[in-house]
Design an enzyme around this catalytic site. Sequence first.
Site, PDB file in Angstrom:
ATOM      1  CD  GLU A   1       8.648 -21.420  18.513  1.00 14.08           C
ATOM      2  OE1 GLU A   1       9.152 -20.623  17.720  1.00 14.08           O
ATOM      3  OE2 GLU A   1       7.421 -21.486  18.733  1.00 14.08           O
TER       4      GLU A   1
ATOM      5  CG  HIS B   1       4.998 -25.189  11.886  1.00 18.33           C
ATOM      6  ND1 HIS B   1       4.884 -24.941  10.535  1.00 18.33           N
ATOM      7  CD2 HIS B   1       5.136 -23.978  12.469  1.00 18.33           C
ATOM      8  CE1 HIS B   1       4.973 -23.631  10.332  1.00 18.33           C
ATOM      9  NE2 HIS B   1       5.105 -23.031  11.482  1.00 18.33           N
TER      10      HIS B   1
ATOM     11  NE  ARG C   1      -2.036   0.029   3.699  1.00 15.97           N
ATOM     12  CZ  ARG C   1      -2.634  -0.542   4.723  1.00 15.97           C
ATOM     13  NH1 ARG C   1      -3.948  -0.536   4.809  1.00 15.97           N
ATOM     14  NH2 ARG C   1      -1.947  -1.133   5.675  1.00 15.97           N
TER      15      ARG C   1
ATOM     16  CG  ASP D   1       1.805 -19.571  15.806  1.00 11.08           C
ATOM     17  OD1 ASP D   1       1.789 -18.973  14.717  1.00 11.08           O
ATOM     18  OD2 ASP D   1       2.817 -19.627  16.538  1.00 11.08           O
TER      19      ASP D   1
ATOM     20  CE  LYS E   1       1.597 -20.733  10.753  1.00  5.40           C
ATOM     21  NZ  LYS E   1       2.386 -19.977  11.740  1.00  5.40           N
TER      22      LYS E   1
ATOM     23  CE  LYS F   1      11.926 -25.304  10.615  1.00  5.03           C
ATOM     24  NZ  LYS F   1      12.809 -24.206  10.973  1.00  5.03           N
TER      25      LYS F   1
ATOM     26  CE  LYS G   1       5.118 -19.121  19.720  1.00  2.45           C
ATOM     27  NZ  LYS G   1       6.059 -18.871  18.630  1.00  2.45           N
TER      28      LYS G   1
ATOM     29  CE  LYS H   1      15.058 -22.598  16.904  1.00  2.00           C
ATOM     30  NZ  LYS H   1      13.638 -22.418  16.633  1.00  2.00           N
TER      31      LYS H   1
ATOM     32  CG  HIS I   1       8.773 -22.064   8.024  1.00  7.21           C
ATOM     33  ND1 HIS I   1       7.716 -21.702   8.804  1.00  7.21           N
ATOM     34  CD2 HIS I   1       9.823 -22.209   8.877  1.00  7.21           C
ATOM     35  CE1 HIS I   1       8.108 -21.622  10.067  1.00  7.21           C
ATOM     36  NE2 HIS I   1       9.383 -21.926  10.143  1.00  7.21           N
TER      37      HIS I   1
HETATM   38  P1  NDP Z   1       2.897  -7.610   7.985  1.00 10.93           P
HETATM   39  O1  NDP Z   1       1.728  -7.099   8.744  1.00 10.93           O
HETATM   40  O2  NDP Z   1       4.256  -7.286   8.476  1.00 10.93           O
HETATM   41  O3  NDP Z   1       2.816  -7.068   6.465  1.00 10.93           O
HETATM   42  C1  NDP Z   1       1.608  -6.833   5.823  1.00 10.93           C
HETATM   43  C2  NDP Z   1       1.860  -6.337   4.416  1.00 10.93           C
HETATM   44  O4  NDP Z   1       0.591  -6.217   3.769  1.00 10.93           O
HETATM   45  C3  NDP Z   1       2.531  -4.982   4.312  1.00 10.93           C
HETATM   46  O5  NDP Z   1       3.386  -4.978   3.209  1.00 10.93           O
HETATM   47  C4  NDP Z   1       1.376  -4.037   4.069  1.00 10.93           C
HETATM   48  O6  NDP Z   1       1.708  -2.923   3.269  1.00 10.93           O
HETATM   49  C5  NDP Z   1       0.487  -4.893   3.230  1.00 10.93           C
HETATM   50  N1  NDP Z   1      -0.890  -4.425   3.303  1.00 10.93           N
HETATM   51  C6  NDP Z   1      -1.728  -4.472   4.368  1.00 10.93           C
HETATM   52  N2  NDP Z   1      -2.926  -3.941   4.017  1.00 10.93           N
HETATM   53  C7  NDP Z   1      -2.827  -3.573   2.726  1.00 10.93           C
HETATM   54  C8  NDP Z   1      -3.727  -3.010   1.789  1.00 10.93           C
HETATM   55  N3  NDP Z   1      -4.985  -2.720   2.125  1.00 10.93           N
HETATM   56  N4  NDP Z   1      -3.303  -2.781   0.550  1.00 10.93           N
HETATM   57  C9  NDP Z   1      -2.037  -3.075   0.199  1.00 10.93           C
HETATM   58  N5  NDP Z   1      -1.128  -3.596   1.026  1.00 10.93           N
HETATM   59  C10 NDP Z   1      -1.527  -3.866   2.284  1.00 10.93           C
HETATM   60  O7  NDP Z   1       2.685  -9.168   7.845  1.00 10.93           O
HETATM   61  P2  NDP Z   1       3.792 -10.335   7.861  1.00 10.93           P
HETATM   62  O8  NDP Z   1       4.808 -10.028   6.827  1.00 10.93           O
HETATM   63  O9  NDP Z   1       4.247 -10.591   9.247  1.00 10.93           O
HETATM   64  O10 NDP Z   1       2.930 -11.621   7.461  1.00 10.93           O
HETATM   65  C11 NDP Z   1       2.496 -11.856   6.147  1.00 10.93           C
HETATM   66  C12 NDP Z   1       1.962 -13.270   6.038  1.00 10.93           C
HETATM   67  O11 NDP Z   1       3.009 -14.193   6.276  1.00 10.93           O
HETATM   68  C13 NDP Z   1       0.873 -13.601   7.050  1.00 10.93           C
HETATM   69  O12 NDP Z   1      -0.049 -14.462   6.453  1.00 10.93           O
HETATM   70  C14 NDP Z   1       1.634 -14.331   8.147  1.00 10.93           C
HETATM   71  O13 NDP Z   1       0.797 -15.212   8.865  1.00 10.93           O
HETATM   72  C15 NDP Z   1       2.647 -15.094   7.316  1.00 10.93           C
HETATM   73  N6  NDP Z   1       3.822 -15.487   8.077  1.00 10.93           N
HETATM   74  C16 NDP Z   1       4.608 -14.524   8.627  1.00 10.93           C
HETATM   75  C17 NDP Z   1       5.741 -14.897   9.326  1.00 10.93           C
HETATM   76  C18 NDP Z   1       6.644 -13.862   9.891  1.00 10.93           C
HETATM   77  O14 NDP Z   1       7.668 -14.275  10.446  1.00 10.93           O
HETATM   78  N7  NDP Z   1       6.327 -12.592   9.753  1.00 10.93           N
HETATM   79  C19 NDP Z   1       6.125 -16.328   9.531  1.00 10.93           C
HETATM   80  C20 NDP Z   1       5.247 -17.248   8.855  1.00 10.93           C
HETATM   81  C21 NDP Z   1       4.139 -16.818   8.164  1.00 10.93           C
HETATM   82  P3  NDP Z   1       1.949  -1.458   3.875  1.00 10.93           P
HETATM   83  O15 NDP Z   1       3.088  -1.619   4.810  1.00 10.93           O
HETATM   84  O16 NDP Z   1       2.295  -0.671   2.667  1.00 10.93           O
HETATM   85  O17 NDP Z   1       0.679  -1.063   4.557  1.00 10.93           O
HETATM   86  C1  BG6 Z   2       5.836 -19.703  12.658  1.00  9.83           C
HETATM   87  C2  BG6 Z   2       5.015 -19.345  13.865  1.00  9.83           C
HETATM   88  O1  BG6 Z   2       5.038 -20.309  11.686  1.00  9.83           O
HETATM   89  O2  BG6 Z   2       6.852 -20.622  13.048  1.00  9.83           O
HETATM   90  C3  BG6 Z   2       5.890 -18.756  14.957  1.00  9.83           C
HETATM   91  O3  BG6 Z   2       4.037 -18.390  13.477  1.00  9.83           O
HETATM   92  C4  BG6 Z   2       7.033 -19.692  15.283  1.00  9.83           C
HETATM   93  O4  BG6 Z   2       5.125 -18.514  16.129  1.00  9.83           O
HETATM   94  C5  BG6 Z   2       7.755 -20.099  14.017  1.00  9.83           C
HETATM   95  O5  BG6 Z   2       7.914 -19.021  16.168  1.00  9.83           O
HETATM   96  C6  BG6 Z   2       8.771 -21.190  14.327  1.00  9.83           C
HETATM   97  O6  BG6 Z   2       9.569 -21.419  13.195  1.00  9.83           O
HETATM   98  P1  BG6 Z   2      11.041 -21.994  13.361  1.00  9.83           P
HETATM   99  O7  BG6 Z   2      11.485 -22.190  11.957  1.00  9.83           O
HETATM  100  O8  BG6 Z   2      11.820 -20.975  14.108  1.00  9.83           O
HETATM  101  O9  BG6 Z   2      10.913 -23.266  14.135  1.00  9.83           O
END
Ligand code: NDP
Ligand code: BG6
Length: 503
Positions: free
Chosen positions: A239, A263, A57, A258, A171, A205, A363, A368, A201
């Site tokens: 963890e 996993h 966005r 989660d 996920k 592994k 958690k 770990k 993910h």
């Molecule tokens: P974030 O909240 O950090 O990022 C969300 C993203 O979506 C941002 O780039 C944001 O853009 C964009 N966004 C939100 N609303 C809008 C909109 N209306 N229009 C356009 N862009 C939008 O999420 P994460 O990166 O943490 O997670 C993403 C996915 O990955 C989720 O499904 C999560 O469950 C999964 N996931 C995440 C992990 C992690 O370690 N983070 C691990 C495993 C899975 P902007 O900043 O420009 O608003």
């Molecule tokens: C993510 C969970 O999918 O896996 C987290 O949302 C968790 O809560 C993570 O910490 C664990 O991944 P890893 O690879 O560190 O075991």
Amino acid sequence: MIRIESSGNTRHSPPPLFFVIFGASGDLTHRKLLPALFDLHRKGDIHPNTRIIGVARKDKTTQGFRKEAVDGIRSFSRHLPKDEKDDPDDLREFLDRIHYLPLSFEKSADFDRLAEYLMDPELLKVTNGNILFYLATPPSFFIPIVEQLGRIRPSLDSSDRNGFTRLVIEKPFGHDLASAKALNQSVLQVFREEEIHRIDHYLGKETVQNILILRLANPVFGALWNRDIINRVEIRVFETIGIEGRGAYFEESGILRDMVQNHLFQLLTLTAMEPPVSFDADSIRDEKVKVLRALVPWRGEKPSGSILFGQYLEGGVLEEPVMAYRQEKGVDLGSVVETYAAMKVEIQNMRWAGVPFHLVAGKRMSRKATEIVLHYRKPPFALFRLAGCQDDTENVLTLSIQPNEGISLRFGIKRPGSPLRIDQADLSFAYNQIYQEDPPEAYSRLIYDVMIGDATLFARNDEVEKAWAFMELFLSLKRNPKFYPAGTDGPVEVDNFFSTDLS
Ligand code: NDP
Ligand code: BG6
């Protein structure tokens, strides 16, 4: 183009493509996706004509996006020197491939602009018209984005483009059975199952993939993998980290959604599945689904009797003081959401009936450790005890998935001299003793597989739905968690919980 690896199997070079990341300014893109793409680029595992297009966005320029990408890569890639002046040439080449397109998920016109961009005749020539959409966005946007992609798909599928179209979904794939089905339905209206890659993910592994090698390439272990000789199986994911600032998310998910539904169930199905008829994606996934179909609470008990919930209190982890779950930002002060779950299940089939599978995820534990532990039965007759010798031998096979990747087998040996004594010894193997290079990051492996179109390490729709169907037995249970201080091995009640079913 095919390269031959030392092991003799064939390694495909990914074709050129548009790699479109929805949610490009998010945490996942920053910490995992761009560093993984950079690592693939360094290894020559991205086609030189591939273009990475970040969409989100915020209104930012490609230059700004590239700068953020470098910060992420510097912090999270294993292969980039932390010092700026040492930036290698391949970083500059990689950055040249990255572009940014501001786009709001709520605006149809923005998706029309994306379609125009992807159908640019000059770019189509470069990428052969292959498109990979990666949904790295909050899950609430999965369906709206897929609907928009469905709307623009006819223009993408015009006769000017011959390439493939693939979708990667992060996920959580649904919140319960109904939402998983709704998501599957929406996605399948726009993409064919073979175009969809649902990421877990853990499947990326190396040591998770090694479960099948250990079992199926080694008759010595394959033959010892059933109810006749195994007494119980433990699968645990401990963890030390807490919820990492994701309070609001965790309040909705808890550890069941989660970690366990995805996993731990992946580890369970790979451990328990029958050998597939071939090593292709569907044959493997067919067998994993059969495990989920045969899954029941241990000895047909009520779901409430086969699960124990826990939640961490304040304490100390690795000598650092940490706050209680209820004190975390975004968490209700009286929250009963579980940060720990212990579950007893049974797989009612010819191989496993009567063997308890103990699943534990927690958690803020003391260490770990992701491990699969197979406990073997005792000999049918206590020969050495009758000879007056204390014999506590238990054969235990431990598959250590992380952090110390390896395998060990415990067995009894005679202590030298007399009187007769039996001690325990371990036969062990550690990955890092044999391979100098660290195994690839899970995300690098999975992204590589999507680019070459191999779906083996991704979840299929029926697999996801079966996992949710079993989870439904537990989702609505009253939580009433047992509390444990952060930095311990979980609630003390767990010993009693598991001991009741051990013969
Ligand atoms: P974030 O909240 O950090 O990022 C969300 C993203 O979506 C941002 O780039 C944001 O853009 C964009 N966004 C939100 N609303 C809008 C909109 N209306 N229009 C356009 N862009 C939008 O999420 P994460 O990166 O943490 O997670 C993403 C996915 O990955 C989720 O499904 C999560 O469950 C999964 N996931 C995440 C992990 C992690 O370690 N983070 C691990 C495993 C899975 P902007 O900043 O420009 O608003
Ligand atoms: C993510 C969970 O999918 O896996 C987290 O949302 C968790 O809560 C993570 O910490 C664990 O991944 P890893 O690879 O560190 O075991």
